[in-house]
Design a protein around this motif. Sequence first.
Motif, short mmCIF file in Angstrom:
data_model
loop_
_atom_site.label_atom_id
_atom_site.label_comp_id
_atom_site.label_asym_id
_atom_site.label_seq_id
_atom_site.Cartn_x
_atom_site.Cartn_y
_atom_site.Cartn_z
N ILE A 1 -1.28 -5.04 1.17
CA ILE A 1 -0.70 -4.98 2.53
C ILE A 1 -0.72 -3.53 3.03
O ILE A 1 -0.18 -2.63 2.38
CB ILE A 1 0.77 -5.48 2.52
CG1 ILE A 1 0.89 -6.85 1.84
CG2 ILE A 1 1.34 -5.50 3.94
CD1 ILE A 1 0.36 -8.00 2.61
N HIS A 2 -1.30 -3.34 4.20
CA HIS A 2 -1.43 -2.00 4.79
C HIS A 2 -1.23 -2.06 6.30
O HIS A 2 -1.11 -3.13 6.89
CB HIS A 2 -2.83 -1.43 4.51
CG HIS A 2 -3.05 -1.01 3.10
ND1 HIS A 2 -3.07 0.29 2.70
CD2 HIS A 2 -3.23 -1.76 1.97
CE1 HIS A 2 -3.26 0.35 1.39
NE2 HIS A 2 -3.37 -0.89 0.92
N CYS A 3 -1.22 -0.86 6.93
CA CYS A 3 -1.29 -0.76 8.39
C CYS A 3 -2.50 0.09 8.74
O CYS A 3 -2.81 1.06 8.05
CB CYS A 3 -0.06 -0.07 8.98
SG CYS A 3 1.51 -0.81 8.50
N ASN A 4 -3.13 -0.26 9.82
CA ASN A 4 -4.28 0.51 10.30
C ASN A 4 -3.79 1.68 11.15
O ASN A 4 -2.62 1.70 11.58
CB ASN A 4 -5.17 -0.41 11.15
CG ASN A 4 -6.63 -0.06 11.02
OD1 ASN A 4 -6.98 1.07 10.71
ND2 ASN A 4 -7.48 -1.04 11.28
N LYS B 1 6.56 4.98 8.96
CA LYS B 1 5.48 5.26 8.01
C LYS B 1 4.93 3.97 7.44
O LYS B 1 5.68 3.02 7.16
CB LYS B 1 6.02 6.12 6.85
CG LYS B 1 6.41 7.52 7.25
CD LYS B 1 7.08 8.23 6.09
CE LYS B 1 7.59 9.60 6.55
NZ LYS B 1 8.64 10.13 5.68
N GLU B 2 3.62 3.99 7.20
CA GLU B 2 2.93 2.81 6.68
C GLU B 2 3.54 2.31 5.36
O GLU B 2 3.69 1.11 5.15
CB GLU B 2 1.44 3.15 6.48
CG GLU B 2 0.64 1.98 5.91
CD GLU B 2 -0.83 2.36 5.64
OE1 GLU B 2 -1.22 3.52 5.88
OE2 GLU B 2 -1.56 1.47 5.16
N LYS B 3 3.90 3.25 4.46
CA LYS B 3 4.38 2.83 3.13
C LYS B 3 5.63 1.93 3.23
O LYS B 3 5.77 1.00 2.44
CB LYS B 3 4.69 4.05 2.25
CG LYS B 3 5.83 4.94 2.74
CD LYS B 3 6.18 6.01 1.71
CE LYS B 3 7.39 6.82 2.16
NZ LYS B 3 7.82 7.81 1.15
N GLY C 1 0.81 -1.22 0.00
CA GLY C 1 0.00 0.00 0.00
C GLY C 1 0.84 1.27 0.00
O GLY C 1 1.99 1.28 0.44
N HIS C 2 0.25 2.33 -0.58
CA HIS C 2 0.86 3.67 -0.56
C HIS C 2 2.22 3.70 -1.28
O HIS C 2 2.44 2.89 -2.16
CB HIS C 2 0.93 4.20 0.88
CG HIS C 2 -0.39 4.03 1.59
ND1 HIS C 2 -1.43 4.90 1.45
CD2 HIS C 2 -0.85 3.03 2.40
CE1 HIS C 2 -2.47 4.47 2.17
NE2 HIS C 2 -2.15 3.33 2.74
N GLY C 3 3.13 4.60 -0.89
CA GLY C 3 4.43 4.67 -1.56
C GLY C 3 4.71 6.06 -2.13
O GLY C 3 3.78 6.80 -2.48
N LEU D 1 -12.42 4.87 3.99
CA LEU D 1 -12.20 6.28 3.68
C LEU D 1 -10.72 6.62 3.74
O LEU D 1 -10.19 7.34 2.91
CB LEU D 1 -12.98 7.17 4.66
CG LEU D 1 -14.49 7.17 4.46
CD1 LEU D 1 -15.18 7.92 5.59
CD2 LEU D 1 -14.86 7.80 3.12
N ARG D 2 -10.05 6.07 4.74
CA ARG D 2 -8.62 6.36 4.89
C ARG D 2 -7.82 5.75 3.74
O ARG D 2 -6.96 6.40 3.16
CB ARG D 2 -8.13 5.82 6.24
CG ARG D 2 -6.78 6.34 6.66
CD ARG D 2 -6.48 5.99 8.11
NE ARG D 2 -6.91 4.63 8.45
CZ ARG D 2 -6.30 3.54 8.01
NH1 ARG D 2 -5.23 3.63 7.24
NH2 ARG D 2 -6.75 2.35 8.35
N GLU D 3 -8.12 4.49 3.40
CA GLU D 3 -7.35 3.84 2.33
C GLU D 3 -7.69 4.44 0.97
O GLU D 3 -6.84 4.51 0.08
CB GLU D 3 -7.59 2.33 2.31
CG GLU D 3 -7.19 1.59 3.59
CD GLU D 3 -5.71 1.69 3.93
OE1 GLU D 3 -4.98 2.42 3.25
OE2 GLU D 3 -5.30 1.03 4.90
N ASN D 4 -8.92 4.90 0.78
CA ASN D 4 -9.29 5.51 -0.50
C ASN D 4 -8.71 6.91 -0.65
O ASN D 4 -8.67 7.45 -1.76
CB ASN D 4 -10.81 5.58 -0.64
CG ASN D 4 -11.44 4.20 -0.83
OD1 ASN D 4 -10.74 3.24 -1.10
ND2 ASN D 4 -12.75 4.13 -0.68
ZN ZN Z 1 -3.11 2.04 3.95
#
Ligand code: ZN
Length: 271
Positions: A117-120, A62-64, A48-50, A149-152
């Motif tokens: 794959i993400h983090c909450n 950071k989540e990314k 996820g993200h990046g 909403l957060r992931e979008n």
């Molecule tokens: Zn995420």
Amino acid sequence: MPAIYLKSNYIAFILFFIAGLFCINSSFAQDATSHSTFKFKTVIVDAGHGGKDPGAHGAYSKEKNVALSIAKKLRDLINDEMSGVKVVMTRSTDVFVELHKRADIANDNHGNLFISIHCNSSPQKRSTERGTLLLVYGFHRSQEQREALRENASIYIEKDYKDKYNGYGSDAVVNTIVLNAFQQKYRKQSIQFGDLVDHEFKKTDGRRSHGVKEQGVLVLAQSGMPAVLVETGFINNASDEEYLNSSSGQTEIARSILRALKQYRDNLEGR
Ligand SMILES: [Zn+2]
């Protein structure tokens, strides 16, 4: 007369649509039951993200970056332990990849399963919540949309997001109907895989779990295959952040997803 003509056209459209749904359902049934012929060939691993989209923040990480580390460990484990299964990464470096491009990569490579794959993270700066959560694409329930909403939110960094995501944020009734019909084909298998991962996290790793939930996550909706988003822990919870950044924690998470993936493949192939 024109009104009747229009009406019959409308009815024909509805019948055609229902027939389409029936085809979708029967092809799903075929996928799931013709054990002797189905081969699980390709898994898409999506970190996820990046890049310019860091995702959620912890106290020091950071989540990314966490998502990419876990995704790479999962890729390596699949390559080592699941011969005959190809892994396609949507990103393997710290770059920004638009959500619809991630889905394009998955679809172009004819993935059999999409694992994101993400983090909450919770709205508070420091979270008392911790543990895992599995998301599959489903009908929106307003009380349960926080993670979606957060992931979008990644798409607001993208230009022309309303054109790219079927009028996301505006009324697009027909698109919603088509999207939902499309999703029915893969909903059951997505939940099956989510349940397997959830079981591994809880029973093998002893993690706290928030279970499997259906939410309107865009990147899952646009992938034409069963798809699950793994929230691997709360990055803004002190103990989860330490676990998520440790090599042993990342390996434990990747191993649990791997075990679930083997089980999922074996079930589909009738082994
Ligand atoms: Zn995420």
